[in-house]
Design a protein around this motif. Structure first.
Motif, PDB file in Angstrom:
ATOM      1  N   GLU A  84       2.738   9.815   6.132  1.00  0.00           N
ATOM      2  CA  GLU A  84       1.642   8.931   5.748  1.00  0.00           C
ATOM      3  C   GLU A  84       1.502   7.726   6.674  1.00  0.00           C
ATOM      4  O   GLU A  84       0.453   7.077   6.694  1.00  0.00           O
ATOM      5  N   ALA A  98      -2.014  10.329  -7.454  1.00  0.00           N
ATOM      6  CA  ALA A  98      -3.433  10.014  -7.644  1.00  0.00           C
ATOM      7  C   ALA A  98      -4.036  10.851  -8.769  1.00  0.00           C
ATOM      8  O   ALA A  98      -4.827  10.343  -9.579  1.00  0.00           O
ATOM      9  N   GLU A 137       0.827  -1.209   0.000  1.00  0.00           N
ATOM     10  CA  GLU A 137       0.000   0.000   0.000  1.00  0.00           C
ATOM     11  C   GLU A 137       0.862   1.260   0.000  1.00  0.00           C
ATOM     12  O   GLU A 137       0.509   2.260  -0.645  1.00  0.00           O
ATOM     13  N   TYR A 138       2.001   1.198   0.673  1.00  0.00           N
ATOM     14  CA  TYR A 138       2.861   2.384   0.748  1.00  0.00           C
ATOM     15  C   TYR A 138       3.400   2.788  -0.623  1.00  0.00           C
ATOM     16  O   TYR A 138       3.698   3.954  -0.867  1.00  0.00           O
ATOM     17  N   SER A 169       1.790   3.130  -3.224  1.00  0.00           N
ATOM     18  CA  SER A 169       0.819   4.019  -3.864  1.00  0.00           C
ATOM     19  C   SER A 169       0.710   5.375  -3.174  1.00  0.00           C
ATOM     20  O   SER A 169      -0.115   6.203  -3.561  1.00  0.00           O
ATOM     21  N   LEU A 170       1.553   5.610  -2.165  1.00  0.00           N
ATOM     22  CA  LEU A 170       1.452   6.836  -1.368  1.00  0.00           C
ATOM     23  C   LEU A 170       2.504   7.875  -1.735  1.00  0.00           C
ATOM     24  O   LEU A 170       2.746   8.810  -0.968  1.00  0.00           O
ATOM     25  N   GLY A 171       3.123   7.725  -2.877  1.00  0.00           N
ATOM     26  CA  GLY A 171       4.077   8.736  -3.319  1.00  0.00           C
ATOM     27  C   GLY A 171       5.374   8.134  -3.813  1.00  0.00           C
ATOM     28  O   GLY A 171       5.781   7.056  -3.386  1.00  0.00           O
ATOM     29  N   THR A 172       6.010   8.845  -4.737  1.00  0.00           N
ATOM     30  CA  THR A 172       7.291   8.419  -5.299  1.00  0.00           C
ATOM     31  C   THR A 172       8.319   9.523  -5.086  1.00  0.00           C
ATOM     32  O   THR A 172       8.017  10.567  -4.497  1.00  0.00           O
ATOM     33  N   SER A 228       4.054  13.397  -4.937  1.00  0.00           N
ATOM     34  CA  SER A 228       3.403  13.118  -3.668  1.00  0.00           C
ATOM     35  C   SER A 228       2.233  12.163  -3.905  1.00  0.00           C
ATOM     36  O   SER A 228       1.880  11.857  -5.052  1.00  0.00           O
ATOM     37  N   GLN A 229       1.622  11.727  -2.819  1.00  0.00           N
ATOM     38  CA  GLN A 229       0.472  10.835  -2.950  1.00  0.00           C
ATOM     39  C   GLN A 229      -0.640  11.500  -3.757  1.00  0.00           C
ATOM     40  O   GLN A 229      -1.257  10.877  -4.627  1.00  0.00           O
ATOM     41  N   LYS A 230      -0.883  12.784  -3.506  1.00  0.00           N
ATOM     42  CA  LYS A 230      -1.929  13.507  -4.230  1.00  0.00           C
ATOM     43  C   LYS A 230      -1.576  13.653  -5.706  1.00  0.00           C
ATOM     44  O   LYS A 230      -2.421  13.443  -6.578  1.00  0.00           O
ATOM     45  N   VAL A 257       6.512   3.929  -9.720  1.00  0.00           N
ATOM     46  CA  VAL A 257       5.931   3.463  -8.461  1.00  0.00           C
ATOM     47  C   VAL A 257       6.744   2.298  -7.889  1.00  0.00           C
ATOM     48  O   VAL A 257       7.036   2.251  -6.688  1.00  0.00           O
TER      49      VAL A 257
END
Length: 309
Positions: free
Chosen positions: A121, A71, A56-57, A59-62, A66-68, A111
Motif C-alpha cells: 500500500e 472497508a 491514513e495507514y 485505515s489500510l488494513g489490520t 485487508s484494506q478491502k 484498527v
C-alpha cells in the motif's frame, strides 16, 4: 438552558487510557474517537508528514483484515471510518448506529491496536499524497500559508505542514511510519471519546474490555512546549511562483494599490507598490540597457496602449 447541555463523564482505564463520554439521547447514533495526543509536532526533521501518513495507514488494513475487507466491514454497518493528524494529535474516528456500538468499538480497537502496515500500500499512498500536494500547492493561499509557517516558526516543529512538504515526499519510508506508531501510540497519551445514545455504565464496561489490555509502545515523544527560537523580520515577503501569469500578478498588484489607497497606514517601504520588481534571482546576470526604459506601466487594452503612445 442547562437541560439541553449533556453531561460529560470521565473515567480512567487500567492501562492509563482516558475515557470521555456523553450520553446523547436525541438520535440513535454513536461517534467513537480514539485521540492519540501526538501529531505532526513529533515528525522527525526532514520527514514532514509522518504522523498524518501513519494515521491514513491505520485505515489500510489490520492484522485480521485487508484494506478491502476493512472497508467492506465498515460499509456493511452503514458506518464511516476517518483518520487524520494535526500538529498536536492523531484522530481515528468511527461512527454508526448506536445499536452496533459493541461491533463498532471492537472494530475501532482493532484498527488502533493491530495495524498491519501492508508494504504494497505504501507506493499507492505516496502517489495519492503526490497528487494531493500538487493540487494544494496550486492554490496561492496555500503557498502563502506554508511560507508563513516556515518564517514564523523557523526550525520549530510547527514550521511544516502536517500533510507533508515537497522535499519530504520522497524521503518518507514505511519504516518511518511503523517507527512512529510504535513510539507514539500508547494508552498513556490516548483518550477514547464516546458520544451517543448509550448509558454510561455500558460504555465504561465495553471500553475497558476493548481497550483496557492495550499496552502500546513508547515511550512517546515529549510534547513541544518551547517558543520559536527566532522569528523572521517583519516585512513583505515575495514568493517566486513562475506559473503565475503577468496578468494575474498585475491584477494582484492593482488590488494591493487599491487597498493601500483606502488604508494609507498599511503602506510599507518594502511593499511591491513602492518599488520596481523584486530581488533578482541569482541566475540572472546584470545587463546595462543602451537606452533608458521610459515606462514600466501596465496596459490592459488597446486604448491604454494608444494613450501611452
Amino acid at each position: 438552558m442547562s437541560n439541553f447541555i449533556p453531561q460529560v463523564y470521565q473515567e480512567g482505564l487500567p492501562n492509563g487510557m482516558r475515557l470521555v463520554g456523553v450520553e446523547y439521547a436525541r438520535v440513535p447514533w454513536v461517534n467513537l474517537t480514539c485521540m492519540v495526543k501526538r501529531g505532526a509536532e513529533t515528525d522527525p526533521p526532514g520527514k514532514a508528514g509522518v504522523a498524518d501518513w501513519t494515521a491514513e495507514y491505520l485505515s489500510l488494513g489490520t492484522a485480521r483484515r485487508s484494506q478491502k475487507e476493512l472497508a467492506l466491514e465498515v460499509e456493511s454497518l452503514g458506518a464511516r471510518l476517518s483518520v487524520r493528524a494535526d500538529y498536536d494529535a492523531t484522530y481515528i474516528a468511527l461512527e454508526g448506529l448506536a445499536e452496533d456500538f459493541v461491533v463498532l468499538l471492537d472494530l475501532l480497537a482493532e484498527v488502533v491496536q493491530t495495524p498491519a502496515f501492508p508494504e504494497e500500500e505504501f507506493p499507492l499512498l505516496r502517489e495519492r499524497r503526490r497528487g494531493d500536494l500538487a493540487q494544494v500547492l496550486n492554490d496561492p493561499r496555500e503557498v502563502a500559508t506554508r511560507a508563513f509557517r516556515r518564517l514564523f516558526f523557523a526550525g520549530a516543529p510547527y514550521g511544516h505542514d502536517p500533510r507533508g512538504e515537497p522535499e519530504s515526499l520522497e524521503a518518507l519510508t514505511l519504516e518511518d511510519l511503523e517507527r512512529h506508531y510504535r513510539r507514539e501510540f500508547t494508552p498513556a497519551v490516548s483518550s477514547l471519546v464516546v458520544v451517543g445514545m448509550l448509558p454510561q455504565a455500558q460504555v465504561v464496561e465495553e471500553a475497558g474490555r476493548a481497550f483496557g489490555a492495550w499496552a502500546g509502545g513508547g515511550p512517546p515523544s515529549p510534547p513541544y512546549l518551547e517558543a520559536p527560537s527566532a522569528l523572521a523580520a517583519p516585512g513583505v515577503y515575495l514568493l517566486d511562483r513562475p506559473e503565475l501569469t503577468d496578468a494575474e500578478y498585475d491584477a494582484l498588484v492593482h488590488e494591493l494599490r487599491r487597498l493601500e489607497a483606502d488604508h494609507p497606514d498599511l503602506v510599507t517601504p518594502d511593499s511591491p507598490s513602492q518599488r520596481v520588481g523584486s530581488q533578482p534571482l541569482p541566475e540572472f546576470a546584470q545587463v546595462r540597457h543602451p537606452h533608458p526604459m521610459t515606462s514600466l506601466s501596465d496596459a490592459f487594452n488597446r486604448a491604454e496602449v494608444v494613450a501611452w503612445l
